[in-house]
Each structure stands twice: as structure tokens, then as C-alpha cells.
Design an enzyme around this catalytic site. Structure first.
Site, mmCIF file in Angstrom:
data_model
loop_
_atom_site.group_PDB
_atom_site.id
_atom_site.type_symbol
_atom_site.label_atom_id
_atom_site.label_comp_id
_atom_site.label_asym_id
_atom_site.label_seq_id
_atom_site.Cartn_x
_atom_site.Cartn_y
_atom_site.Cartn_z
ATOM 1 N N ASN A 9 1.068 -0.875 0.036
ATOM 2 C CA ASN A 9 0.417 -0.029 -0.379
ATOM 3 C C ASN A 9 0.631 1.414 -0.367
ATOM 4 O O ASN A 9 1.366 1.323 1.148
ATOM 5 C CB ASN A 9 -0.902 -0.332 1.235
ATOM 6 C CG ASN A 9 -1.544 1.542 1.245
ATOM 7 O OD1 ASN A 9 -1.512 1.544 0.605
ATOM 8 N ND2 ASN A 9 -2.361 1.224 2.414
ATOM 9 N N LYS A 11 0.433 3.995 0.100
ATOM 10 C CA LYS A 11 -0.718 5.555 0.462
ATOM 11 C C LYS A 11 -0.571 6.467 -0.765
ATOM 12 O O LYS A 11 -0.417 6.456 -1.933
ATOM 13 C CB LYS A 11 -0.060 6.121 1.336
ATOM 14 C CG LYS A 11 -0.146 4.302 2.879
ATOM 15 C CD LYS A 11 0.473 4.561 3.687
ATOM 16 C CE LYS A 11 -0.549 3.598 4.802
ATOM 17 N NZ LYS A 11 -0.103 3.165 6.704
ATOM 18 N N GLU A 96 -7.453 4.680 7.920
ATOM 19 C CA GLU A 96 -6.932 5.856 7.864
ATOM 20 C C GLU A 96 -7.741 6.304 6.988
ATOM 21 O O GLU A 96 -8.443 7.723 7.475
ATOM 22 C CB GLU A 96 -5.451 6.270 6.401
ATOM 23 C CG GLU A 96 -4.728 5.714 7.925
ATOM 24 C CD GLU A 96 -3.310 5.826 7.020
ATOM 25 O OE1 GLU A 96 -3.372 5.611 5.636
ATOM 26 O OE2 GLU A 96 -1.958 5.409 7.516
ATOM 27 N N GLU A 166 -6.097 -5.473 10.364
ATOM 28 C CA GLU A 166 -4.671 -4.221 10.267
ATOM 29 C C GLU A 166 -5.424 -3.449 11.974
ATOM 30 O O GLU A 166 -6.362 -2.541 11.700
ATOM 31 C CB GLU A 166 -5.102 -3.587 9.876
ATOM 32 C CG GLU A 166 -4.812 -3.493 8.246
ATOM 33 C CD GLU A 166 -3.861 -2.726 7.142
ATOM 34 O OE1 GLU A 166 -2.929 -2.748 6.844
ATOM 35 O OE2 GLU A 166 -4.741 -1.732 6.780
ATOM 36 N N GLY A 172 2.030 1.647 11.274
ATOM 37 C CA GLY A 172 2.398 3.261 11.081
ATOM 38 C C GLY A 172 3.377 3.707 12.664
ATOM 39 O O GLY A 172 4.040 4.138 12.525
ATOM 40 N N SER A 212 2.361 -2.599 10.257
ATOM 41 C CA SER A 212 4.313 -2.665 10.281
ATOM 42 C C SER A 212 4.937 -3.787 10.184
ATOM 43 O O SER A 212 5.921 -4.412 10.722
ATOM 44 C CB SER A 212 4.753 -1.789 12.090
ATOM 45 O OG SER A 212 3.918 -0.359 12.160
HETATM 46 P P1 PGA Z 1 2.125 -0.063 7.946
HETATM 47 O O1 PGA Z 1 1.503 0.287 6.847
HETATM 48 O O2 PGA Z 1 2.917 -1.527 7.488
HETATM 49 O O3 PGA Z 1 2.824 0.964 7.146
HETATM 50 O O4 PGA Z 1 2.307 0.227 9.111
HETATM 51 C C1 PGA Z 1 -0.133 -0.509 6.983
HETATM 52 C C2 PGA Z 1 -1.041 -0.086 6.363
HETATM 53 O O5 PGA Z 1 -2.075 0.914 6.307
HETATM 54 O O6 PGA Z 1 -1.670 -0.660 5.374
#
Ligand code: PGA
Length: 251
Positions: A9, A11, A96, A166, A172, A212
Site C-alpha cells: 500500500n 498510500k 486511515e 490491521e 505506521g 508495521s
Molecule cells: P504500515 O501500514 O505497514 O506502514 O504500518 C500498513 C497499512 O496501513 O496498510
């Protein structure tokens, strides 16, 4: 056998040109991937990413969709537009989106339905916050998110989705859920799916873990029976680090 997915992802990162360069680097590294490799690109990079991924095994998708077929929805993107650009899947209900953009359970359900009607794989994202986990509300939160997203969706259609668990506190933050917590929570999701769609339905849906994820603990996660892959944000921004994750998505 459930499909295994390694989903990146991006983002709000990467231009079209950057996406193409990334894919040129990643594709040869994951040629013999044990998992299906999917990249969720920003809207403006989907076309370029799909063109770069054309003769590879990589699939390109979107991070969001609007549920309406078309109409007066300034700034939004429809299923038809996504498909024309080359998307084959969509992340739906990412935390998010829920948190920063106020997406409701009902809006998320409409998006799932639109994806299914449009032959786009919806990857339905669910997860509890830290205080919900500490308050022993994890089951109730996940059940609400799953049940509302699939409300009224016929069973044979519902079985086509993929689920991404998640935990909000792990996204994050560098705090990963332990492989044991992930295993336990995925089993919980499967029992919720069984209750909703009928016995053994949960076994048919791939459940990915996200939050993460890094190359160094991917093998521990995938060693768990209930884990069918990962959804990766930060560690998917670099093609070399994502390739390491992908190549370790072995069952
Ligand atoms: P991250 O994000 O691996 O940076 O924690 C995962 C996600 O938001 O899908």
C-alpha cells in the site's frame, strides 16, 4: 487452498514515473513469488503502474473507490474509471479512511458491493484501536466491521472478498502485533464469518495481516496457519524491502 497475498500500500506516495521505476526493479525480484503480489497505487499512478506491470505477474489496484456508478461526486473516482486505468482490486475501509475521512460502516458496505459488482477484488480492512483492545472490545469491533460491510451481500459474493486485519495501533507505529495475537485474531475473524455466512465459510476467505510488517518478522507471521499474507505500508515503499517480504510469504 486459500490464496496467499503480499499487498503493498503506497498510500500518498509515488508519481506515475516513480511507480514504473519501482515495478521495473520489483518484478524480476519476485518472479518466483510464493504469493500473489498486489500494489495499491495512488489514483494518478494506476495507469502508469498497470502499463509497467503488463508483462509481469504483478497486479495493480486502488486505495479507495466511490460506490456510485457515476454522477455529481466532485473529486471521486468510480469503479469503471479504476478498471479502465488498469486496477483489479481496491482497498476498502482502510483505518486511515475510516479515521481521517470519516468513512462509515454503511459507506464501506456500499464500496464492497460496488467492487463485487464490478469484478474488482475488495480487500476489506478492519481493525481495533488500542483502547478497544485493552477494553476487551476487539471481538465486538471486528464483528461490527465485518457484519456491516457484508450486510445483504449474498454468500457466494461475500466469499470473493479478502480481509485485511490491521490493528489501528500497529499501523505506521513500528509496533507489530505478535504472531500469536495475529493468529488468534484471524481465528476470531473466521468465527465471525462462520456465524454470518454459515459453517466453514471463514476458511474460504484469505485473511491478511497489516501493521508495521517488516522483512525480519514476515516468516513468523506466515508460519501461522491463519495468516494468508500481508498488507504492507512503509516497508513496501522500497522495492528491495518489499521483495524480501514477498519472497518470504511462503506457507
Ligand atoms: P504500515 O501500514 O505497514 O506502514 O504500518 C500498513 C497499512 O496501513 O496498510
Amino acid at each position: 487452498m486459500r490464496a496467499i497475498y503480499a499487498v503493498g500500500n503506497w498510500k500518498m506516495n509515488k508519481s506515475g514515473r516513480e511507480s514504473a521505476t519501482y515495478i521495473e526493479t520489483l518484478a524480476p525480484l519476485v518472479k518466483n513469488s510464493p504469493a500473489r503480489v498486489l500494489l495499491a497505487a495512488p489514483f494518478t499512478a494506476i495507469g502508469a503502474a498497470a502499463a509497467a506491470a503488463k508483462d509481469t505477474s504483478l497486479s495493480i489496484g486502488a486505495q479507495n473507490i466511490h460506490p456510485a456508478r457515476d454522477g455529481a461526486f466532485t473529486g471521486e473516482i468510480s469503479a469503471l474509471m479504476l478498471k479502465e486505468a488498469g486496477a483489479s482490486f481496491v482497498l476498502v475501509g482502510h483505518s486511515e479512511r475510516r479515521r481521517l475521512f470519516g468513512e462509515s460502516d454503511e459507506f464501506i458496505r456500499e464500496k464492497v458491493v460496488r467492487c463485487l459488482q464490478s469484478d474488482l477484488l475488495p480487500i476489506l480492512c478492519i481493525g481495533e484501536t488500542e483502547s478497544e483492545r485493552e477494553g476487551h472490545k476487539t471481538r465486538a469491533v471486528l464483528a461490527r466491521q465485518i457484519e456491516s460491510a457484508l450486510h445483504g451481500v449474498p454468500k457466494e459474493e461475500a466469499l470473493k472478498i479478502a480481509l485485511a486485519y490491521e490493528p489501528v495501533w500497529a499501523i505506521g507505529t513500528g509496533k507489530t502485533a505478535s504472531a500469536e495475537t495475529v493468529e488468534e485474531t484471524h481465528a476470531l475473524c473466521r468465527s465471525i464469518l462462520d456465524e454470518l455466512l454459515g459453517k466453514k465459510s471463514g476458511e474460504k476467505i484469505s485473511i491478511l495481516y497489516g501493521g508495521s510488517v517488516k522483512p525480519d518478522h514476515i516468516s513468523q507471521l506466515l508460519a501461522k496457519r491463519e495468516v494468508d499474507g500481508v498488507l504492507v505500508g512503509g516497508a513496501a515503499l522500497d522495492p528491495h524491502s518489499f521483495a524480501q517480504i514477498v519472497m518470504n510469504c511462503k506457507k
